[in-house]
Write a protein that holds these residues in place. Structure first.
Motif, short mmCIF file in Angstrom:
data_model
loop_
_atom_site.label_atom_id
_atom_site.label_comp_id
_atom_site.label_asym_id
_atom_site.label_seq_id
_atom_site.Cartn_x
_atom_site.Cartn_y
_atom_site.Cartn_z
N HIS A 134 0.83 -1.20 0.00
CA HIS A 134 0.00 0.00 0.00
C HIS A 134 0.87 1.26 0.00
CE1 HIS A 134 0.82 -0.03 4.36
NE2 HIS A 134 0.48 1.24 4.35
N HIS A 135 0.50 2.20 -0.86
CA HIS A 135 1.22 3.47 -1.02
C HIS A 135 2.67 3.30 -1.47
CE1 HIS A 135 -2.19 4.86 1.52
NE2 HIS A 135 -2.04 5.98 0.83
N ALA A 136 3.03 2.12 -1.97
CA ALA A 136 4.38 1.93 -2.50
C ALA A 136 4.52 2.61 -3.86
CB ALA A 136 4.71 0.45 -2.62
N THR A 137 5.74 2.95 -4.22
CA THR A 137 6.04 3.52 -5.54
C THR A 137 6.84 2.49 -6.32
OG1 THR A 137 6.06 5.78 -4.67
CG2 THR A 137 7.12 5.41 -6.80
N ALA A 138 6.23 1.95 -7.36
CA ALA A 138 6.86 0.87 -8.13
C ALA A 138 6.74 1.16 -9.63
CB ALA A 138 6.24 -0.47 -7.78
N ARG A 139 7.11 2.34 -10.02
CA ARG A 139 7.01 2.72 -11.44
C ARG A 139 7.98 1.90 -12.28
NH1 ARG A 139 6.33 9.12 -12.31
NH2 ARG A 139 5.85 8.28 -14.37
#
Length: 212
Positions: free
Chosen positions: A85-90
Motif C-alpha cells: 500500500h502506497h508503495a512507488t513501483a514505477r
C-alpha cells in the motif's frame, strides 16, 4: 550491505528469530541482487528498493508499505498476501510473479510489467496503473480495481471479474466508470472477457435478436 544481502541469500529469513533484526523499516537496498532470497513476512515499510533484482525471491506476507520499488525486477517472485500500500513501483517488473491477495492500495504502478502474473483477489484500490501491462495475467475469480487509474493499461485478452468503479481518465481529471459502462469500456479495449462485479456479460447478438 554485501554481508547483509549475503545473509538473506543464505536463508536467514522466514521464521528464523534473527529475521526481525535483519529486516527493518527504512532500509536502503537500492540495486541489490536478492534473487531467490527467502524474505517471507519481511518488514520493509518505507524502504528503498529501487532497481533491486529479486527474481524468484520469496516475499510472501512481506510488508512494503510506502516503499520505493521503481525499476525493480520481481520476475517469478512470490508476493502472496504481500502489502504494497502506497508503495512507488514505477516501471517495476512483476512478470509471472505470484501476486495473489496482494494489497497494492494507493500504490504507484505506472508502466509496471505484470504480464503473466497471478492476480487472484489482488487489491489495487486507488492505485495508479496507467501504462501498466497486465496481459496474460490470471485474475482468478476477481480483482479489485475500485477507483484505480487505468488509462493506457493493457488488459488485452483477460478474463475475469473486476470490482469497480474504475478511473479511465487520462487528462488529470477523474472519469469513473462502473457497471455496464465499464464492461463496454473493457470490450472496447480488447478485453471482452472482463466483466464488472454485479454485472453479467453482455448478451450475444443471437440472444439480442431472439429477444427482439
Amino acid at each position: 550491505m554485501e554481508e547483509f544481502v549475503d545473509a538473506l541469500r543464505a536463508g536467514l529469513g522466514g521464521p528464523d528469530p534473527l529475521f526481525p533484526e535483519l529486516i527493518g523499516i527504512d532500509l536502503d537496498l537500492r540495486d541489490a541482487d536478492i534473487s531467490a532470497a527467502p524474505m517471507e513476512n519481511a518488514l520493509l515499510n518505507s524502504s528503498r528498493l529501487d532497481g533491486v533484482v529479486a527474481r524468484d525471491a520469496s516475499l510472501a506476507g512481506a510488508e512494503l508499505g510506502y516503499a520505493t520499488l521503481s525499476g525493480a525486477d520481481f520476475s517469478g517472485a512470490t508476493l502472496y498476501q504481500a502489502d504494497l500500500h502506497h508503495a512507488t513501483a514505477r516501471a517495476a517488473v512483476f512478470r509471472a510473479a505470484n501476486l495473489a491477495r496482494l494489497n497494492a492500495d494507493d500504490a504507484d504502478l505506472r508502466d509496471a510489467d505484470l504480464t503473466g502474473a497471478l492476480l487472484v483477489r489482488a487489491r489495487f484500490v486507488g492505485a495508479d496503473l496507467r501504462g501498466a501491462d497486465l496481459r496474460g495475467s490470471d485474475l482468478g475469480d476477481w480483482i479489485d480495481l475500485r477507483t484505480a487509474k487505468v488509462a493506457r493499461t493493457r488488459f488485452d485478452g483477460l478474463v475475469g471479474v473486476v470490482r469497480g468503479p474504475v478511473d479511465v481518465g487520462d487528462s488529470g481529471r477523474p472519469h469513473l466508470l462502473d457497471g455496464p459502462e465499464l464492461t463496454a469500456w473493457f470490450r472496447d479495449h480488447d478485453a471482452p472477457g472482463l466483466t464488472v462485479a454485479g454485472v453479467g456479460p453482455p448478451p450475444s447478438q443471437d440472444q439480442t435478436g431472439a429477444a427482439g
